[in-house]
Design a protein around this motif. Structure first.
Motif, short mmCIF file in Angstrom:
data_model
loop_
_atom_site.label_atom_id
_atom_site.label_comp_id
_atom_site.label_asym_id
_atom_site.label_seq_id
_atom_site.Cartn_x
_atom_site.Cartn_y
_atom_site.Cartn_z
N THR A 1 0.89 -1.34 -0.14
CA THR A 1 0.00 0.05 -0.12
C THR A 1 0.88 1.31 -0.02
OG1 THR A 1 -0.23 0.14 2.49
CG2 THR A 1 -1.88 -1.18 1.26
N VAL A 2 0.14 2.38 -0.38
CA VAL A 2 1.01 3.75 -0.34
C VAL A 2 1.55 3.82 1.15
CG1 VAL A 2 0.82 6.18 -0.60
CG2 VAL A 2 -0.32 4.79 -2.20
N LEU A 3 0.70 3.59 2.08
CA LEU A 3 1.18 3.52 3.56
C LEU A 3 2.44 2.88 3.87
CD1 LEU A 3 1.04 4.68 6.48
CD2 LEU A 3 -1.00 2.98 6.79
N GLU A 4 2.31 1.73 3.16
CA GLU A 4 3.59 0.90 3.74
C GLU A 4 4.71 1.45 3.19
OE1 GLU A 4 1.13 -3.63 4.02
OE2 GLU A 4 1.67 -2.84 2.08
N LYS A 5 4.70 1.98 1.91
CA LYS A 5 5.75 2.40 1.21
C LYS A 5 6.05 3.76 1.72
CE LYS A 5 4.71 0.13 -3.28
NZ LYS A 5 4.40 0.64 -4.75
N GLU A 6 5.22 4.43 2.07
CA GLU A 6 5.76 5.68 3.03
C GLU A 6 6.43 5.45 4.28
OE1 GLU A 6 6.12 8.41 1.66
OE2 GLU A 6 4.92 8.58 0.07
N LEU A 7 6.09 4.40 4.95
CA LEU A 7 6.64 4.02 6.31
C LEU A 7 8.28 3.26 5.78
CD1 LEU A 7 3.69 2.55 8.15
CD2 LEU A 7 4.81 4.65 8.53
N ALA B 1 9.35 14.86 4.54
CA ALA B 1 8.66 14.57 3.56
C ALA B 1 7.80 13.30 3.59
CB ALA B 1 9.44 14.58 2.30
N HIS B 2 8.24 12.13 4.19
CA HIS B 2 7.80 10.94 4.06
C HIS B 2 6.95 10.65 5.23
CE1 HIS B 2 9.26 9.39 0.60
NE2 HIS B 2 10.38 9.94 0.65
N ILE B 3 7.38 11.65 6.47
CA ILE B 3 6.28 11.57 7.57
C ILE B 3 4.79 12.38 7.22
CG2 ILE B 3 5.70 12.60 9.82
CD1 ILE B 3 8.75 12.03 10.71
N ALA C 1 -1.55 9.39 4.07
CA ALA C 1 -1.82 8.03 3.70
C ALA C 1 -2.57 7.37 4.86
CB ALA C 1 -0.71 7.18 2.78
N GLY C 2 -2.64 7.81 5.86
CA GLY C 2 -3.38 7.46 6.87
C GLY C 2 -2.84 6.94 8.03
N ALA C 3 -1.22 7.14 8.16
CA ALA C 3 -0.39 6.56 9.13
C ALA C 3 -0.96 7.10 10.66
CB ALA C 3 1.06 6.86 8.83
N THR C 4 -0.88 6.44 11.70
CA THR C 4 -0.90 6.71 12.91
C THR C 4 0.38 7.66 13.48
OG1 THR C 4 -0.41 4.60 14.07
CG2 THR C 4 -2.70 5.52 13.36
N ARG C 5 0.52 8.14 14.63
CA ARG C 5 1.66 8.49 15.14
C ARG C 5 2.60 7.31 15.47
NH1 ARG C 5 3.07 13.43 17.69
NH2 ARG C 5 4.92 13.16 19.41
N GLU C 6 1.71 6.25 16.07
CA GLU C 6 2.42 5.14 16.69
C GLU C 6 2.97 4.28 15.61
OE1 GLU C 6 -0.68 6.17 17.36
OE2 GLU C 6 -0.34 6.42 19.47
N GLN C 7 2.63 4.23 14.08
CA GLN C 7 3.20 3.62 13.18
C GLN C 7 4.33 4.38 12.63
OE1 GLN C 7 -0.51 3.63 10.86
NE2 GLN C 7 -0.66 1.44 10.69
N ILE C 8 4.24 5.65 12.80
CA ILE C 8 5.45 6.20 12.34
C ILE C 8 6.54 5.94 13.34
CG2 ILE C 8 6.28 8.67 12.07
CD1 ILE C 8 3.65 9.26 10.84
N LEU C 9 6.45 6.04 14.73
CA LEU C 9 7.37 5.87 15.59
C LEU C 9 7.84 4.37 15.40
CD1 LEU C 9 5.94 7.84 18.70
CD2 LEU C 9 7.61 8.33 17.11
#
Length: 117
Positions: free
Chosen positions: A44-50, A67-69, A75-83
């Motif tokens: 997914t776009v979200l997975e690629k951005e992470l 940029a990627h954060i 793309a719907g990422a949560t703070r927890e997913q980013i961390l």
């Protein structure tokens, strides 16, 4: 409070205008590659951005981190997913990446301020 993240989000688009004007073929080529790679597919776009965020951290590219954060959040990422993605980058790249974690927190905080309440 002014942070590097805040300055990036406020000024990057304007800073890139002269680059676009001076190097249009390069920007067109890179833009096409970016669009082709970062669209949804098996990942997914979200997975690629992470993934891109983790790589940006690992190579210590501050603008890439910001940029990627932002793109991951769009793309719907949560703070927890980013961390967690940032944690994986530290696991794989160690101390130098660890020193960039404050940039992740700054970006998350700046972008959280921009969300209408």
């Amino acid at each position: 409070m002014s942070t590097n993240a805040k300055m990036y989000y406020e000024n990057n688009a304007a800073a890139m205008k002269p680059v676009r004007a001076s190097m249009p073929d390069l920007l067109k080529g890179f833009g096409g590659l970016h669009q082709s790679v970062m669209k949804g597919g098996a990942l997914t776009v979200l997975e690629k951005e992470l993934i891109a965020l983790a790589i940006g951290l690992a190579v210590r590219c501050e603008n890439c981190i910001y940029a990627h954060i932002q793109a991951a959040m769009n793309a719907g990422a949560t703070r927890e997913q980013i961390l967690e993605s940032a944690g994986v980058a530290v696991l794989m790249q160690g101390g130098p990446t660890y020193t960039y974690l404050p940039r992740v927190i700054e970006a998350l905080d700046v972008l959280a301020e921009q969300v209408p309440k």
